[in-house]
Structures are given as C-alpha cells and as structure tokens.
Design an enzyme around this catalytic site. Structure first.
Site, PDB file in Angstrom:
ATOM      1  CG  ASP A 156     128.814  79.919  -6.349  1.00 17.60           C
ATOM      2  OD1 ASP A 156     128.425  80.202  -5.197  1.00 17.60           O
ATOM      3  OD2 ASP A 156     128.124  79.295  -7.168  1.00 17.60           O
ATOM      4  CG  ASN A 163     124.878  87.998  -3.296  1.00 17.32           C
ATOM      5  OD1 ASN A 163     126.006  88.239  -3.740  1.00 17.32           O
ATOM      6  ND2 ASN A 163     124.266  86.837  -3.548  1.00 17.32           N
TER       7      ASN A 163
HETATM    8  C1  FPP Z   1     129.028  83.129  -3.231  1.00 14.74           C
HETATM    9  O1  FPP Z   1     129.135  81.931  -2.481  1.00 14.74           O
HETATM   10  C2  FPP Z   1     129.891  84.129  -2.632  1.00 14.74           C
HETATM   11  C3  FPP Z   1     129.487  85.359  -2.221  1.00 14.74           C
HETATM   12  C4  FPP Z   1     128.099  85.837  -2.331  1.00 14.74           C
HETATM   13  C5  FPP Z   1     130.445  86.270  -1.577  1.00 14.74           C
HETATM   14  C6  FPP Z   1     131.797  86.261  -2.196  1.00 14.74           C
HETATM   15  C7  FPP Z   1     132.734  86.935  -1.290  1.00 14.74           C
HETATM   16  C8  FPP Z   1     133.984  86.507  -1.021  1.00 14.74           C
HETATM   17  C9  FPP Z   1     134.614  85.356  -1.669  1.00 14.74           C
HETATM   18  C10 FPP Z   1     134.829  87.268  -0.120  1.00 14.74           C
HETATM   19  C11 FPP Z   1     135.335  88.420  -0.903  1.00 14.74           C
HETATM   20  C12 FPP Z   1     136.136  89.290  -0.171  1.00 14.74           C
HETATM   21  C13 FPP Z   1     136.146  90.627  -0.325  1.00 14.74           C
HETATM   22  C14 FPP Z   1     137.268  91.347   0.192  1.00 14.74           C
HETATM   23  C15 FPP Z   1     135.079  91.383  -0.956  1.00 14.74           C
HETATM   24  P1  FPP Z   1     127.845  81.409  -1.762  1.00 14.74           P
HETATM   25  O2  FPP Z   1     127.744  82.033  -0.438  1.00 14.74           O
HETATM   26  O3  FPP Z   1     126.651  81.631  -2.639  1.00 14.74           O
HETATM   27  O4  FPP Z   1     128.156  79.874  -1.650  1.00 14.74           O
HETATM   28  P2  FPP Z   1     127.099  78.691  -1.765  1.00 14.74           P
HETATM   29  O5  FPP Z   1     126.568  78.711  -3.178  1.00 14.74           O
HETATM   30  O6  FPP Z   1     127.937  77.485  -1.494  1.00 14.74           O
HETATM   31  O7  FPP Z   1     126.044  78.934  -0.736  1.00 14.74           O
END
Ligand code: FPP
Length: 254
Positions: A32, A80
C-alpha cells in the site's frame, strides 16, 4: 550496543542481517501507498504503481535470500475495480510487464509462481501472463510467490461456502463433518500454510479484505513507509519484530 552487535552483523552486501531467530515461513504483504508516494512527488499514480513493482522485485529477492518459504502479495483487490479505468488498465498490465522481465530470474531461483483470486474476472492478457508464469515454474521447489489478484477474502469465503454447500447437497460431505480443515481445503490458499507475518506499509492499520480467515493467528506489522520505498531493511525490521513476539495461539506458556 553490545546487544545490537551480537544480534546483527554486516553481510557481504553491507546490509544488516538478523543472525538468529526463526524466519517466518509465510509472509503476506499489503503493498500500500503507491498513490501517495507518487502524489508527494507530483507524479501520476501510475508512476507509484511502477515504483511499487520495483519494490516488489527487491522484496522477492530479499525474501528468497532470507529463506522465506511463501511470499503472498496483494496486487489487486476485488474492490480495486472501482478505480479510474486508466489506473485499472495500468495495474492489469503490470503482471505482464513484471513477468516479461523477471520470469527468467524467478525460474533460475527455483521460485514457484501461484495465484489466489478470481482468474475469470481478469483481462485475458493478464491471465495469460500469470498462467504462463505458473506453467513455467510449476515444477519449481523453492520459494512460492503467490499473487493475490482480483482477490477479496469475503468473495473467497463465499466461493468456498458454495463449494462446500454443493458437496453437502450431493451427499459428498455431511454438514456435521464440516470443520476448519474442510474450510481450509476449499479456500484459494488450500495448498499453502497460513501466513505467520502480515506486513502493511503506508501507515494504514487495517486488513482491507485480505486473507481474513488465514490471518487468524498471524503477527501483524505496520510501518509508515510507502510501499515503493520498502526495502530489505524494512523486511528485516518486520522479521525482527516477529521474532520478538510471543506466539501462543490462544494457549499459555507453561
Ligand atoms: C495500493 O496502493 C496498491 C495497489 C492497489 C496496487 C499494488 C501493485 C503493485 C505494488 C505493483 C505490483 C506489481 C505486480 C507485478 C503485480 P494505493 O494505490 O492504494 O496507494 P494509496 O493508498 O497511496 O493511494
């Protein structure tokens, strides 16, 4: 200071390594903070996800070197899909991009790729990339890299309950025989041990529909660091915290 020196030593890459103590068998991570990492830098959220992919690569290498047996990473939740289409499309392309560059290294390191979540709901290109990685590593016997993709714990539990109910209706299972093992056997994680340690970066202190059944006795570790900044030191910090926990699984120490 003496305690610190006894407990740690510098390895050849000059990083701090724990010398003793149990390494958690299964580590699960809620990756996250990508969006906030990016917006603090004036970058689009997708840049944060890309940096998150680089952090994932680092973490896989560290976990493998430390002898972790299963690494489960929350890459995309059933919730998501409510994000803007541009961001969802980007996230759905990441597995392919990651596996295009990293699959040879995973194969060489004997890592086995598996997935939990509903594969049916994924775009074909995402599913094909993951299927290809799973097929190419199916015989590997090293660390298991488990992608939670289009995963939601409540959906998983509903899926398991429907399977069990269908078996019960057709007489394959008697309702009175349904126990924890029966439920375990019908979850996406049927072949995996429960996580010992859950890591969530970015300062959020919640589970967000991740492995709710499986985390029943996991140790939880939170850090304010955003996922793209997560590195080996944070993984070691989490493991050290885990080693200092007193796991009693509801019992008492005699
Ligand atoms: C949450 O952070 C993250 C995700 C929904 C996506 C996670 C994906 C990756 C780390 C890349 C993974 C790579 C592969 C190969 C699958 P957020 O977007 O909710 O962050 P925020 O809370 O700061 O908005």
């Amino acid at each position: 200071m003496v305690w610190f020196l006894r407990r740690f030593f510098k390895n050849k890459e000059n990083s701090i390594e724990p010398v003793d103590g149990a390494i958690p068998q299964h580590v699960a991570i809620i990756m996250d903070g990508n969006g906030r990492w990016a917006s603090h830098r004036g970058l689009p959220r997708t840049a944060g996800h890309h940096a998150g992919m680089v952090a994932l690569r680092r973490t896989i290498r560290s976990a493998d070197e430390l002898g972790i047996k299963v690494l489960t990473v929350y890459a995309f939740s059933t919730e998501n899909w409510s994000r803007p289409k541009r961001e969802v499309d980007f996230l759905m392309r990441l597995p392919k991009e990651f596996l295009r560059t990293d699959l040879p290294e995973l194969i060489e390191k004997n890592v086995k790729v598996v997935m939990v979540g509903s594969a049916d709901g994924l775009p074909r290109h995402t599913r094909e990339a993951v299927d290809e990685a799973m097929a190419a590593t199916a015989q590997n016997t090293g660390m298991i890299l488990n992608f939670a993709l289009n995963y939601g714990s409540r959906a998983e539990i509903i899926h398991a309950m429907r399977d069990i109910a269908a078996k019960s209706a057709s007489g394959l299972i008697s309702p009175g025989d349904i126990d924890e093992q029966t439920v375990d056997n019908h979850l996406y994680t049927a072949d995996l041990p429960d996580p010992d340690l859950l890591i969530r970066p970015s300062g959020e202190i919640r589970l967000s529909n991740f492995l709710l059944w499986q985390l029943a006795y996991a140790e939880l570790w939170f850090t304010d660091v955003y996922w793209p900044d997560f590195d080996r030191r944070h993984l070691l910090e989490a493991i050290e915290a885990y080693q200092n926990r007193d796991r009693r699984f509801g019992g008492i120490k005699l």
